[in-house]
Scaffold this motif. Structure first.
Motif, short mmCIF file in Angstrom:
data_model
loop_
_atom_site.label_atom_id
_atom_site.label_comp_id
_atom_site.label_asym_id
_atom_site.label_seq_id
_atom_site.Cartn_x
_atom_site.Cartn_y
_atom_site.Cartn_z
N PHE A 188 0.94 -1.15 -0.07
CA PHE A 188 -0.01 -0.01 -0.01
C PHE A 188 0.85 1.22 0.00
N THR A 189 0.68 2.26 -0.73
CA THR A 189 1.15 3.48 -0.98
C THR A 189 0.46 4.67 -0.35
N SER A 190 -0.91 4.39 0.09
CA SER A 190 -1.77 4.96 0.70
C SER A 190 -2.98 4.44 1.26
N ILE A 191 -3.67 5.17 2.31
CA ILE A 191 -4.50 4.25 3.13
C ILE A 191 -5.80 4.39 2.42
N PRO A 192 -6.40 3.25 1.87
CA PRO A 192 -7.39 3.21 1.02
C PRO A 192 -8.72 4.10 1.43
N SER A 193 -9.39 4.56 0.53
CA SER A 193 -10.58 5.38 0.86
C SER A 193 -11.70 4.63 1.29
#
Length: 333
Positions: A188-193
């Motif tokens: 993961f490169t960001s926290i999923p929406s």
């Protein structure tokens, strides 16, 4: 000529007769072979079913299939005869596939297939409307099907150490009862929406990913009390993190943070924080402790460190606001 023709005709007739007989014999042999194969499959299924039944235990009024460290790369269809099962616990079995008939197990409350070799999750998993826990950590899963959003009673989702998952389908935000998610050691490169839109989420682990920043809307996870973000690449924290009034545990060790934002002084529910192994700009030395037990606690929790750091950071920027009481800290040059 007539005798020769008669001989040839007789030979041809005999040959044809024998060919017909051989064909019939071959057909009978093939049928017998197929019958034996079917019989063998029946016996194998019966043996497999008997072996599976031996693995079923009753615990706290729940029928549980528990298999540990045995070779079960696939699960036989005869397992459908145990459709009453409420829990699967299959660990270290080298299982490669979740069977597509999984949706027939309508009584399943817990599906625990951790520590196997599963590479995909079938969409039929969405038919498990009674499922409360889906535990698939330590596998080889690459993506998560949107059909999981149909598991309306799901409370716990664990996908840690699959190493390849990089996103979650937005439909998962429909899981209104989901309170625990473990996604550590993936891509993961960001926290999923989807996670930001889960109203009852309380516990989230995204350590060991490739997060570089946290979203400004992080405070939408208003019921979150535990957040693990260790071993990422986070360089700064958003101001809205200070609005997370219910957060009690925050782990940010082994990131790339250079500062601790002043807004965190208002996070009164924090009981455990960890900023260890970050390139923070200020080198703050805490006041000496009276005994070794206090010093160990101080090192472990980091709450006092956080407040002193914020206080000194505010002083450095010309804001004389004091956030802690007690002896003044020492700032190393």
């Amino acid at each position: 000529m007539n005798e020769t023709a008669v001989c040839l005709g007789t030979f041809t007739a005999v040959k044809t007769l024998w060919e017909v007989r051989i064909h019939k014999i071959n057909e009978e042999l093939q049928k017998e072979k197929e019958f034996r194969q079917r019989l063998l499959l029946v016996w194998e299924e019966r043996a497999a079913l008997a072996k599976l039944k031996e693995k079923v235990i009753n615990e706290d009024g729940r029928a549980i299939l528990r298999i540990e460290e045995e070779e079960w790369k696939t699960l036989p269809s005869c397992l459908l005869k145990l459709a009453h099962l409420q829990e699967w616990q299959l660990h270290r079995t080298s299982l490669q596939k979740i069977p597509h008939f999984i949706g027939r197990f309508q009584s399943l409350v817990v599906l625990d297939l951790s520590r196997n070799s599963i590479d995909s999750v079938p969409k039929e998993i969405g038919q498990l409307t009674s499922l409360q826990e889906l535990l698939l950590s330590y596998n080889r899963i690459r993506s998560v099907p949107k059909e999981i959003s149909n598991c309306a009673k799901l409370e716990r989702l664990e996908l840690a150490v699959n190493r390849s998952i990089c996103d979650l389908p937005p439909q998962l935000s429909d899981l209104k009862k989901l309170s625990h998610i473990d996604l550590c050691m993936n891509q993961f490169t960001s926290i999923p929406s989807a996670i930001l839109n889960m109203p009852n989420l309380e516990w989230l682990d995204m350590g060991g990913n490739k997060l570089q920043e946290l979203p400004e809307a992080i405070d939408r996870m208003e019921n979150l009390h535990t957040l693990w973000l260790q071993r990422n690449e986070i360089t700064s924290l958003p101001k809205n993190i200070g609005n997370m009034k219910n957060l009690s545990t925050l782990v940010l060790s082994n990131n790339k943070l250079r500062n601790i934002p002043a807004c965190m002084k208002d996070m009164t529910s924090l009981r455990f924080v960890n900023f260890r192994d970050n390139p923070l700009e200020l080198e703050v030395t805490l006041p000496p402790c009276e005994n070794a037990e206090e010093e160990e606690q101080q090192e472990m929790f980091g709450i006092e460190f956080m407040h002193v750091y914020i206080q000194e950071s505010l002083k450095k920027t010309g804001n004389v606001e004091s956030t802690t009481s007690g002896p003044s800290p020492v700032i190393d040059a």
